[in-house]
Design an enzyme around this catalytic site. Structure first.
Site, PDB file in Angstrom:
ATOM      1  N   ASN A 175      15.994   9.446  -0.059  1.00 22.78           N
ATOM      2  CA  ASN A 175      16.622   8.389  -0.851  1.00 22.78           C
ATOM      3  C   ASN A 175      16.026   8.364  -2.247  1.00 22.78           C
ATOM      4  O   ASN A 175      14.844   8.683  -2.431  1.00 22.78           O
ATOM      5  CB  ASN A 175      16.377   7.006  -0.221  1.00 22.78           C
TER       6      ASN A 175
ATOM      7  N   THR B 205       0.687   1.486  14.189  1.00 23.17           N
ATOM      8  CA  THR B 205       0.009   1.149  12.940  1.00 23.17           C
ATOM      9  C   THR B 205       0.022  -0.362  12.765  1.00 23.17           C
ATOM     10  O   THR B 205       1.001  -1.025  13.099  1.00 23.17           O
ATOM     11  CB  THR B 205       0.681   1.832  11.740  1.00 23.17           C
TER      12      THR B 205
ATOM     13  N   GLY C 236      -1.232  -2.149   9.743  1.00 24.98           N
ATOM     14  CA  GLY C 236      -1.527  -2.591   8.383  1.00 24.98           C
ATOM     15  C   GLY C 236      -3.009  -2.663   8.097  1.00 24.98           C
ATOM     16  O   GLY C 236      -3.755  -1.694   8.288  1.00 24.98           O
TER      17      GLY C 236
ATOM     18  N   ASP D 265       0.583  -1.234  -3.897  1.00 26.31           N
ATOM     19  CA  ASP D 265       1.962  -1.139  -3.416  1.00 26.31           C
ATOM     20  C   ASP D 265       1.930  -0.551  -2.009  1.00 26.31           C
ATOM     21  O   ASP D 265       1.437   0.555  -1.805  1.00 26.31           O
ATOM     22  CB  ASP D 265       2.766  -0.241  -4.361  1.00 26.31           C
TER      23      ASP D 265
ATOM     24  N   ASP E 222       4.642   5.987   5.781  1.00 23.96           N
ATOM     25  CA  ASP E 222       5.109   7.367   5.728  1.00 23.96           C
ATOM     26  C   ASP E 222       3.960   8.328   5.407  1.00 23.96           C
ATOM     27  O   ASP E 222       3.903   9.433   5.954  1.00 23.96           O
ATOM     28  CB  ASP E 222       6.205   7.517   4.678  1.00 23.96           C
TER      29      ASP E 222
END
Length: 306
Positions: free
Chosen positions: A16, A225, A227, A251, A257
């Protein structure tokens, strides 16, 4: 995984163009907020993970589809710059390149909407033609930004030729139980684990329990996962928690990913899953310190078009 003539990591996934706008706070329903100038950067879970795997040193080939438009050309070029083989990346003039609109607040948290575009031009017949590529790959890595039937067929073919599959179930999507049972590794974040299990995860203890419950669905290993809490892995020899690396967050876009790409890179080279998780956690910590979804050694947060 050893003993193949070529080997490496085959990524079948999405690409994308990310349109990112930094805002003071993410908007509530019905609210309009003003933000900074938009930044256009390469993204898509498949492409992000392929780049992360290449940066981690893996031999990566990418299969997918972009539109025959400037964004598609830019995304192809970004993969090439990262060292990813794009021989299997197709272009179509029937759909425009996938687009993601990313809002990032001052604390680095984000909200994302995706228009799949050419990613949904990938069809089962195309996967059937990847038989030889699957045979030569050490690992197949996929996500859920492609049509479900494409993912299902790829898992079936990979099993038939003996190629392990790592599936990042993102975004959360219902797949046949047989798909989960055929996986070498299932990777999910907390919301995705909640989606599969139908219950909320409130703390690290529930995340650990979720990893074991998900592994009971059939995957050889499960990674959840979490965080800022890091990640939890159940590989059949016990549940292990790998703490996050404390860093200043800029960010969070693409951090998951980056984690998955690094994980897949190490597994494709024969590293045990739980050992690969430790490196992946460190790579994710690096990712959140930089704007944008794709990290390369030469380019960090540099727009690919004005």
């Amino acid at each position: 995984m050893a003993g193949r003539a070529v080997g490496g990591l085959l990524v079948l996934g999405s690409l994308n163009m990310d349109v990112t706008v930094r805002v003071d706070g993410l908007p509530r329903t019905g609210e309009t907020v003003l933000g900074e100038d938009a930044a256009f950067r390469p993204g898509g879970k498949g492409a992000n993970q392929a780049v992360a795997a290449a940066v981690a040193g893996a031999d990566v080939r990418f299969a997918g589809c972009v539109g025959a438009d400037p964004d598609g050309q830019a995304l192809r070029a970004a993969l090439v710059r990262a060292g990813v083989d794009v021989t299997l990346l197709r272009s179509t003039d029937r759909r425009r390149t996938g687009l993601a609109v990313v809002l990032v607040d001052r604390s680095g948290h984000n909200a994302i909407a995706v228009s799949p575009g050419a990613n949904h031009a990938v069809v089962v017949e195309e996967v059937n033609r990847l038989d030889a590529e699957l045979r030569r790959a050490d690992v197949l890595l996929m996500q859920m930004e492609l049509p479900v039937d494409v993912v299902v067929r790829a898992v079936e073919l990979a099993e038939a030729v003996g190629t392990p599959v790592i599936l990042n179930l993102a975004p959360p999507t219902r797949v046949p139980p047989a798909v989960l049972a055929r996986l070498a590794v299932l990777v999910v974040n907390e919301p995705e684990a909640e989606f599969l299990l139908g219950e909320a995860l409130s703390d690290l203890a529930t995340v650990r329990a979720a990893a074991s419950r998900l592994r009971a669905l059939g995957p050889a290993a499960v990674v959840v996962t979490a965080g800022a809490r890091g990640a939890v892995v159940d590989d059949g020899s016990g549940v292990v928690h790998v703490p996050a690396v404390p860093v200043e967050v800029v960010d969070t876009t693409g951090a998951g990913d980056a984690f998955v790409g690094a994980l897949a890179a190490d597994i494709s080279r024969g590293t045990a899953v739980r050992d690969a998780v430790y490196r992946a956690v460190a790579v994710a910590a690096d990712a959140v310190q930089t704007a944008g979804a794709q990290l390369t050694r030469a380019e960090r947060g540099v727009p690919v078009r004005p």
